[in-house]
Design a protein around this motif. Structure first.
Motif, PDB file in Angstrom:
ATOM      1  N   PHE A 134       0.775  -1.274  -0.332  1.00 47.54           N
ATOM      2  CA  PHE A 134       0.541  -0.023  -0.135  1.00 47.54           C
ATOM      3  C   PHE A 134       1.253   1.240  -0.329  1.00 47.54           C
ATOM      4  CE2 PHE A 134      -1.881   3.587   2.417  1.00 47.54           C
ATOM      5  CZ  PHE A 134      -2.891   3.562   1.647  1.00 47.54           C
ATOM      6  N   ASP A 160      -7.855   0.914  -1.645  1.00 43.89           N
ATOM      7  CA  ASP A 160      -6.882   0.268  -1.349  1.00 43.89           C
ATOM      8  C   ASP A 160      -7.000   0.417   0.199  1.00 43.89           C
ATOM      9  OD1 ASP A 160      -6.624  -0.249  -4.121  1.00 43.89           O
ATOM     10  OD2 ASP A 160      -5.530   1.479  -3.738  1.00 43.89           O
ATOM     11  N   LEU A 161      -7.186   1.433   0.963  1.00 40.54           N
ATOM     12  CA  LEU A 161      -7.005   1.695   2.135  1.00 40.54           C
ATOM     13  C   LEU A 161      -8.562   0.783   3.545  1.00 40.54           C
ATOM     14  CD1 LEU A 161      -6.076   3.323   4.659  1.00 40.54           C
ATOM     15  CD2 LEU A 161      -7.886   5.249   4.309  1.00 40.54           C
ATOM     16  N   ALA A 168      -6.331   9.292   8.528  1.00 35.23           N
ATOM     17  CA  ALA A 168      -6.484   8.960   6.639  1.00 35.23           C
ATOM     18  C   ALA A 168      -7.028   9.992   6.307  1.00 35.23           C
ATOM     19  CB  ALA A 168      -6.781   7.788   6.991  1.00 35.23           C
ATOM     20  N   LEU A 225      -6.903  -2.729   3.074  1.00 35.86           N
ATOM     21  CA  LEU A 225      -5.506  -2.668   3.854  1.00 35.86           C
ATOM     22  C   LEU A 225      -6.023  -2.704   5.432  1.00 35.86           C
ATOM     23  CD1 LEU A 225      -2.639  -2.829   4.705  1.00 35.86           C
ATOM     24  CD2 LEU A 225      -3.158  -0.345   4.694  1.00 35.86           C
ATOM     25  N   MET A 226      -7.061  -1.875   5.477  1.00 34.45           N
ATOM     26  CA  MET A 226      -7.843  -1.545   7.122  1.00 34.45           C
ATOM     27  C   MET A 226      -8.322  -3.041   7.674  1.00 34.45           C
ATOM     28  SD  MET A 226      -8.389   2.102   7.934  1.00 34.45           S
ATOM     29  CE  MET A 226      -9.507   1.891   9.400  1.00 34.45           C
ATOM     30  N   PHE A 266      -7.612   4.968  -3.384  1.00 36.19           N
ATOM     31  CA  PHE A 266      -7.563   5.246  -2.125  1.00 36.19           C
ATOM     32  C   PHE A 266      -8.497   5.084  -1.340  1.00 36.19           C
ATOM     33  CE2 PHE A 266      -6.137   7.908   1.629  1.00 36.19           C
ATOM     34  CZ  PHE A 266      -5.832   7.285   1.819  1.00 36.19           C
ATOM     35  N   SER A 267      -9.690   4.964  -1.444  1.00 36.56           N
ATOM     36  CA  SER A 267     -10.605   4.682  -0.530  1.00 36.56           C
ATOM     37  C   SER A 267     -10.953   2.740  -0.625  1.00 36.56           C
ATOM     38  CB  SER A 267     -11.665   5.642  -0.815  1.00 36.56           C
ATOM     39  OG  SER A 267     -12.569   4.449   0.052  1.00 36.56           O
ATOM     40  N   LEU A 291      -4.831   5.557  12.017  1.00 39.61           N
ATOM     41  CA  LEU A 291      -5.101   5.320  10.536  1.00 39.61           C
ATOM     42  C   LEU A 291      -6.521   5.837  10.168  1.00 39.61           C
ATOM     43  CD1 LEU A 291      -4.399   1.689   8.775  1.00 39.61           C
ATOM     44  CD2 LEU A 291      -3.414   3.746   8.312  1.00 39.61           C
ATOM     45  N   TYR A 331       1.255   3.999  -3.106  1.00 40.89           N
ATOM     46  CA  TYR A 331       0.406   5.396  -3.342  1.00 40.89           C
ATOM     47  C   TYR A 331       1.740   6.895  -3.222  1.00 40.89           C
ATOM     48  CZ  TYR A 331      -3.914   4.213  -3.458  1.00 40.89           C
ATOM     49  OH  TYR A 331      -4.933   3.435  -3.416  1.00 40.89           O
TER      50      TYR A 331
END
Length: 333
Positions: free
Chosen positions: A44, A61-62, A151, A65-66, A58-59, A147, A48
């Motif tokens: 990630f 992918d985050l 974020a 990840l979270m 971005f939204s 995050l 970026y």
């Protein structure tokens, strides 16, 4: 070797930290846990660190990840309910009722294997293993809290940018339209877009979503490899290059104008010096003439005029010196 006395003790904090860690039987599993989490986050972060326009992705992918990090210690039920990044952001991380049992916390494959080996040879007690899992959970909670708090997806505008993801445009037209409306509200509020053109923008966006739904390359879009992003990134770089060129050109123009102004000022000072020099010469000549007339006629009026003509050149010479100093300063600049 330091312990045996073969080498001197450096007596620094970093050495003491390493010394203390080397005595910790759980040091290797801890490193493995950290490595496992780092390897999950690294893609990630790498993705970026770019000039490409990645905000539409971005939204999502985050979110992934979270969700992956939370899945290490969260139960399945709250994770299934968190279908959007906004819901994920509002999950209470400190609520232990939705956490897994400590023995089921995912430390990572290598760390789990290493911990089992240490337990099998009785180098680590069950209590120590449990404490390690709890420490891992604490670390994950702190990481996720960062995050959640820092974020950009906390901003509605950032979350709404997902409507520009080609894959999302091809699959979820209505959701994309709703997100585009939210973007337009922000842009209108910031005076970047006129309200009168919003209907036109939405109509064109709706038509484009219909077009995207029929295109396989939209559904199979890959942000990392897509040439469109590379092209846009190149355009941005060219734009920055253009701005730099403009800045240099403006600086050069200002330098030229400054030099011209100094040259004009210097010319004017030279002209003033010449006029003052001429005045001094004329006054000295007049003083000599009045002195001759006073001597030949004996009239006091000529002596008075001669005195005035002698005094004035002194003032003119002072002015001449002042102008000369100014000229020298202009030349130095």
């Amino acid at each position: 070797m330091v312990h045996k006395g073969d080498l001197p003790d450096p007596k620094v904090k970093s050495f003491e930290a390493v010394k203390k860690s080397s005595k910790d039987p759980l040091f290797i599993p801890k490193v493995m846990i950290f490595n496992s989490i780092a390897r999950e986050i690294k893609p990630f972060l790498t993705l970026y660190q770019t000039d490409k326009p990645m905000l539409p992705f971005f939204s999502e992918d985050l979110f992934q990840l979270m969700k992956g990090l939370m899945g290490r210690f969260f139960k399945e039920e709250p994770m299934k309910e968190a279908t959007t990044v906004l819901k994920l952001l509002h999950i209470p991380l400190q609520d232990s009722s939705i956490h897994k049992d400590a023995t089921k916390i995912n430390l990572g494959f290598s760390a789990e294997t290493c911990l089992k080996q240490l337990r099998s040879i009785n180098k680590v007690s069950e209590r120590q293993a449990l404490e390690l899992r709890m420490e891992c959970k604490t670390f994950l909670i702190k990481l996720l809290e960062k995050l959640q708090n820092k974020a950009p997806v906390n901003q509605q505008l950032v979350r709404s940018m997902r409507c520009l993801d080609p894959r999302y445009m091809a699959e979820s037209k209505e959701v994309c339209l709703a997100q585009m409306k939210r973007i337009l509200r922000h842009l209108v509020g910031a005076n970047h877009v006129e309200e009168s053109v919003c209907d036109d923008i939405l109509r064109e966006f709706r038509e484009f979503c219909d077009f995207a739904a029929l295109q396989a390359n939209f559904r199979e879009f890959e942000p990392i490899r897509d040439r469109l992003l590379i092209s846009v990134s190149g355009a941005r770089q060219r734009y920055h290059s253009y701005l730099d060129d403009q800045k240099r050109a403006n600086a050069k123009e200002k330098g030229v104008q400054k030099r011209k102004a100094l040259a004009d000022e210097l010319d004017e000072l030279k002209k003033k010096r010449a006029r003052v020099q001429n005045d001094i010469g004329a006054l000295e000549k007049s003083a000599d003439e009045y002195a001759d007339k006073a001597e030949s006629s004996g009239k006091l009026t000529f002596i008075t005029k001669q005195t005035v003509c002698v005094a004035l050149p002194k003032k003119r010479r002072h002015l001449f010196k002042t102008l000369r100093r100014k000229s020298m300063r202009s030349l130095l600049i």
